[in-house]
Design an enzyme around this catalytic site. Sequence first.
Site, mmCIF file in Angstrom:
data_model
loop_
_atom_site.group_PDB
_atom_site.id
_atom_site.type_symbol
_atom_site.label_atom_id
_atom_site.label_comp_id
_atom_site.label_asym_id
_atom_site.label_seq_id
_atom_site.Cartn_x
_atom_site.Cartn_y
_atom_site.Cartn_z
ATOM 1 C CD GLU A 119 -2.719 1.047 2.694
ATOM 2 O OE1 GLU A 119 -3.645 1.833 2.787
ATOM 3 O OE2 GLU A 119 -2.463 0.272 3.815
ATOM 4 C CE LYS B 22 -7.730 1.377 3.721
ATOM 5 N NZ LYS B 22 -6.422 1.765 4.285
ATOM 6 C CB CYS C 81 -4.679 -1.580 4.223
ATOM 7 S SG CYS C 81 -3.732 -1.615 5.902
#
Length: 294
Positions: free
Chosen positions: A43, A116, A153
């Site tokens: 990331e 995300k 993540c």
Amino acid sequence: MRQVTLAVTQMACGWDRAANVAQAQELVREAADRGANVVLLQELFETPYFCADQKRELFEHARPFAGNETIATMAALAGALGVVIPVSFFEKGESGFFNSLAMIDATGRVLGLYRKSHIPEGPGYEEKYYFSPGDTGFKVWNTRFGRIGAAVCWDQWFPECARALALAGAEMLLYPTAIGNEPQDASLDSREHWQRVMQGHAAANMVPVAASNRIGAERHEAATMTFYGSSFIAGPTGAIVAEAPRDARSVETAAFDLDVIALQRRSWGLFRDRRPDLYGVLSQAGLRPDLRKD
């Protein structure tokens, strides 16, 4: 037979963007030399994990999706090597800033964008200061080497995300990551918890899962973040089949036959025996009052 070799990578990052991108390219080439078809980078690899601080000047590191130099560089590399590369980056969008991922096919074509969905907030991980919640929905892409579902993540901690990707046809799940110490509690080491939650996604959906983390200590004003590496690949029953060390740059690979896994998944009946009529609670905002602990 549809053979695919996944690779996870990990590295330490500094404030020299060009050096970080060059190092990422080296890792991709090493993975390709070892037979990888899909190479996962960590990331936000262009910079240190800046979210430990809340500093408005750090928004200057964001770049648009269109015309993004790093994405173009990695797309050229993907096409030259014939590998799939998901690229995590700090996106300057028209409506806000996002923690985003561009999916690049083995032809070098950029297939699309994911933003995300789950944005964390806590000591050392002040992401809500920088990122708006993603507005793309979960994304699955058809690539040369299979249907890939990718998230970023904190998304990896949510089984709903993994299941949504699997129901959309993902044959493998990829999670670029930045996770390490918890500044408010030096005794807390989440490494095994972090791995196990994704091993559960692999087993519950019978798909390979790969996660790439970063390494090294990054000093910020608010905290020093020490990332624990341990990037890994889990097979379709959840067992870890490849794992990197905690503190060293690394490339790890594992091979799978997607046709064999698809047959196993169909015969196991995990999707056949689902009961969506009973799952309404999953769309509710909070716990039932009788289940709350507070």
